[in-house]
Write a protein that holds these residues in place. Structure first.
Motif: not given
Ligand SMILES: Cc1ncc(COP(=O)(O)O)c(C=O)c1O
Length: 390
Positions: A201-206, A99-102, A173-175, A241-243, A232-235
């Motif tokens: 740069c976090d583009e998880i919602y690209d 995940g982006v978290s790690e 952006n989140n939130p 599955w955490r990646i 891969f968590s959002k789009v």
């Molecule tokens: C901006 C942003 N980055 C990362 C994450 C978490 O990503 P991941 O599930 O890939 O760890 C979130 C989840 O809400 C998010 O909003």
């Protein structure tokens, strides 16, 4: 027994507040959860071909430790995706993570020393501040104009000090749902270059944008040091599955980071191998579920924002991407935003997240709700919010 100061300071409002809801649920209260940014908890599912790729990998025996950097076919496919978005990368520049978290934890661990400062957009996604603090650093929020999704460049300039090491961007952006334009991204890259800062740069919602075209940081970065985080968590609808992954661009300034971050990848052994096969299929297989997902979200966004802005005492800017509304509580007779959120939970069973959980400087006085549920659920929840505000 002793506990480190570092860990005592870690917070994650989005999940911390859910503990309150669970207590009420145990007592028999019905709760509508609007706190968590997970499409899979609101009826969305990964496409069948992706689920099949996961089970096929398991059945075919791909159940061992993967290589630490990630499956080479997956790294190639990720590099192709990011290249199409404009970032100069090859498979060697990609590191697959849980995940982006790690990914964020590894990058923060690699660049932040006690007393270092990291600029983050205010309000912020909580782990950006938590990880900076965990490694002894100081998160510094900069202001973003939510009505036109523009970072406040003067504010950023004022907040850069000799201890600043990086500037983080999250677009969409989140939130807040803010999406930075090409010009804003270029301005941010220029500022980072003037001061020799990493750009994270976090583009998880690209691919979750509603009104304008998404522009990736790669398009404007040239040879500035870019660390791109994506997942891969959002789009791709694979949250559980955490990646995710890190992509470095070719900047010479990233040499030390490129050498050292893989050590952290090796220490934690690897990410889940069957899931890497599913992620590969998710990038290579049909993409036609994405426009349908985004168009469902757009209808839900339009409905939610119209309802929120129709309520006395709330105002909400229009999120241009992601799936969160971040309304401002105009006259909060409950006191703090957290008291508002707890009041709404206790009296109406609607769980949202207090804005101050996304940073007190810019988040206080707001709350965050997801607009992921279908419209009948949103309608009932928004009716209850309206009754609560009175
Ligand atoms: C901006 C942003 N980055 C990362 C994450 C978490 O990503 P991941 O599930 O890939 O760890 C979130 C989840 O809400 C998010 O909003």
């Amino acid at each position: 027994m002793k506990i480190s100061q570092r860990v005592a300071g870690v917070e994650y409002a989005i999940r911390d507040i859910a503990l309150e809801a669970r207590k009420l649920q145990k007592q028999g209260k019905e709760i509508t959860y609007l706190n968590i940014g997970d499409p899979l908890q609101y009826g969305f599912q990964p496409p069948e071909n992706v689920k099949e790729a996961l089970t096929r990998a398991v059945k075919e025996g791909q159940n061992y430790y993967a290589v630490s950097e990630g499956l080479s076919e997956l790294r190639e496919e990720i590099a192709k995706k990011e290249k199409r978005k404009g970032l100069a990368v090859t498979d060697d520049d990609v590191l697959v993570t849980n995940g982006v978290s790690e990914a964020l934890e590894m990058i923060t661990a690699s660049i932040v020393e006690p007393g270092d400062e990291v600029l983050i957009p205010g309000p912020y996604y909580p782990p950006y501040a938590s990880y900076v603090r965990l490694f002894g650093g100081i998160p510094i929020e900069f202001s973003v104009d939510l009505h036109n999704s523009t970072p406040d460049l003067d504010d950023i300039r004022k907040k850069i000090s000799s201890r600043t090491v990086a500037i983080c961007l999250i677009s969409p952006n989140n939130p807040t749902g803010a999406v930075f334009s090409e010009k804003s991204l270029k301005d941010l890259v220029d500022i980072a270059n003037e001061h020799d800062l990493y750009i994270i740069c976090d583009e998880i919602y690209d691919q979750i944008v509603f009104d304008e075209k998404f522009v990736g940081i790669g398009k404007v970065s040239g040879d500035s040091p870019i660390v791109l985080l994506n997942g891969f968590s959002k789009v791709h609808l694979m949250s559980g599955w955490r990646i995710g992954y890190i992509s470095f661009n070719q900047s010479k300034k990233l040499e030390a980071l490129r050498e050292n971050v893989p050590k952290l990848a090796r220490v934690r052994i690897a990410t889940n191998l069957p899931v890497q096969y599913a992620a590969l299929e998710s990038l290579k297989g049909p993409q036609n579920y994405i426009p349908k997902f985004v168009s469902d979200l757009k209808k839900r966004r339009d409905y939610t924002i119209k309802r929120l802005n129709g309520m006395n005492g709330l105002s909400c800017s229009n999120p241009k991407g992601a799936f969160y509304a971040f309304p401002k509580i105009e006259n909060n007779r409950y006191g703090s935003d957290k008291e508002f959120v707890l009041g709404l939970l206790k009296s109406k069973g609607i769980l949202t997240v207090h804005g101050s959980g996304f940073g007190t400087q810019y988040g206080s006085g707001h709350f965050r709700m997801v607009f992921l549920p279908d419209i009948p659920v949103l309608e009932s929840a928004l009716d209850k919010i309206e009754e609560f505000i009175g």
